[in-house]
Design a protein around this motif. Sequence first.
Motif, PDB file in Angstrom:
ATOM      1  N   GLN A   1       3.167  -6.791 -13.399  1.00 51.15           N
ATOM      2  CA  GLN A   1       3.852  -7.953 -13.987  1.00 51.15           C
ATOM      3  C   GLN A   1       2.852  -8.922 -14.608  1.00 51.15           C
ATOM      4  O   GLN A   1       3.157  -9.541 -15.632  1.00 51.15           O
ATOM      5  CB  GLN A   1       4.727  -8.657 -12.949  1.00 51.15           C
ATOM      6  CG  GLN A   1       5.554  -9.795 -13.511  1.00 51.15           C
ATOM      7  CD  GLN A   1       6.555  -9.346 -14.567  1.00 51.15           C
ATOM      8  OE1 GLN A   1       6.821  -8.160 -14.746  1.00 51.15           O
ATOM      9  NE2 GLN A   1       7.122 -10.308 -15.283  1.00 51.15           N
TER      10      GLN A   1
ATOM     11  N   VAL B   1       9.916  -3.648 -18.707  1.00 50.63           N
ATOM     12  CA  VAL B   1       8.924  -3.591 -17.619  1.00 50.63           C
ATOM     13  C   VAL B   1       9.396  -4.422 -16.429  1.00 50.63           C
ATOM     14  O   VAL B   1       9.285  -3.993 -15.272  1.00 50.63           O
ATOM     15  CB  VAL B   1       7.531  -4.046 -18.120  1.00 50.63           C
ATOM     16  CG1 VAL B   1       6.547  -4.164 -16.962  1.00 50.63           C
ATOM     17  CG2 VAL B   1       7.005  -3.085 -19.171  1.00 50.63           C
TER      18      VAL B   1
ATOM     19  N   SER C   1       2.944  -9.324 -23.315  1.00 52.81           N
ATOM     20  CA  SER C   1       4.103  -9.849 -24.045  1.00 52.81           C
ATOM     21  C   SER C   1       3.778 -11.205 -24.669  1.00 52.81           C
ATOM     22  O   SER C   1       4.131 -11.465 -25.819  1.00 52.81           O
ATOM     23  CB  SER C   1       5.318  -9.969 -23.118  1.00 52.81           C
ATOM     24  OG  SER C   1       5.694  -8.708 -22.628  1.00 52.81           O
TER      25      SER C   1
ATOM     26  N   TYR D   1       8.942  -6.901 -22.368  1.00 49.83           N
ATOM     27  CA  TYR D   1       8.956  -7.734 -21.173  1.00 49.83           C
ATOM     28  C   TYR D   1      10.153  -7.395 -20.288  1.00 49.83           C
ATOM     29  O   TYR D   1      10.034  -7.249 -19.071  1.00 49.83           O
ATOM     30  CB  TYR D   1       8.964  -9.215 -21.558  1.00 49.83           C
ATOM     31  CG  TYR D   1       8.898 -10.122 -20.373  1.00 49.83           C
ATOM     32  CD1 TYR D   1       7.689 -10.369 -19.730  1.00 49.83           C
ATOM     33  CD2 TYR D   1      10.047 -10.717 -19.859  1.00 49.83           C
ATOM     34  CE1 TYR D   1       7.625 -11.186 -18.617  1.00 49.83           C
ATOM     35  CE2 TYR D   1       9.995 -11.535 -18.749  1.00 49.83           C
ATOM     36  CZ  TYR D   1       8.780 -11.765 -18.130  1.00 49.83           C
ATOM     37  OH  TYR D   1       8.727 -12.563 -17.019  1.00 49.83           O
TER      38      TYR D   1
ATOM     39  N   ASN E   1       2.275  -7.519 -17.843  1.00 51.58           N
ATOM     40  CA  ASN E   1       3.491  -7.700 -18.644  1.00 51.58           C
ATOM     41  C   ASN E   1       3.534  -9.099 -19.253  1.00 51.58           C
ATOM     42  O   ASN E   1       3.810  -9.266 -20.444  1.00 51.58           O
ATOM     43  CB  ASN E   1       4.721  -7.436 -17.776  1.00 51.58           C
ATOM     44  CG  ASN E   1       6.005  -7.310 -18.564  1.00 51.58           C
ATOM     45  OD1 ASN E   1       6.009  -6.985 -19.754  1.00 51.58           O
ATOM     46  ND2 ASN E   1       7.111  -7.545 -17.903  1.00 51.58           N
TER      47      ASN E   1
END
Length: 194
Positions: free
Chosen positions: A47, A17, A54, A14, A50
């Motif tokens: 995102q 990225v 995550s 996380y 992400n």
Amino acid sequence: MSRIACGVVAGPLYLVVGYAQAFTREGFDLSRHPFSMLSLGSLGWIQIANFIVSGALFVIAATGMARFSKWGARLIGLMGVGMILGGVFVADPALGFPVGTPDAPPTSLSWHGLLHAVAFGLAMIGWIGACFVFARRLGGWLAVVSALTGVLLVVPMAFLGNPSGTVLLYVVATIGWTWTSLVSLRLNRPACSN
């Protein structure tokens, strides 16, 4: 790879990225914009992915942590679910991001912006709660680090919406992701499975 090992990977993934985007996305300013805003614009899908990947890794890790602490696992799972929801429901454009957005906070929240804020709250409740549960369950230095991390994660909440709060959130969240990886590493050791 064990399920708990997913928790070792999730936080660093996380952060890497997120920070990679923060330093390369036009108009993004770490002193003003939280990572959530990276979900906006033409590259927002990075995102969003992400958050979801995550979060899913934390949920998987939580299923393995249950043998060590049911409540700790539930709270890490809540954090993961909050992250997934934070990816599904994106924040509202504000503070000049993406480029062309008015340089002010939104005057009202959209339904997805409101649900993003709720998702953030769920993730933080799970994360902070897990710190204190694991502080009781772990021994030695990791118990102390767990309690201190829980306290630190609460601090930025008093400053949300203020530039110093955004910077503080980055510092504290980076400490929190490191804590999550350390706890996952500790619980992944064979001696912890008993």
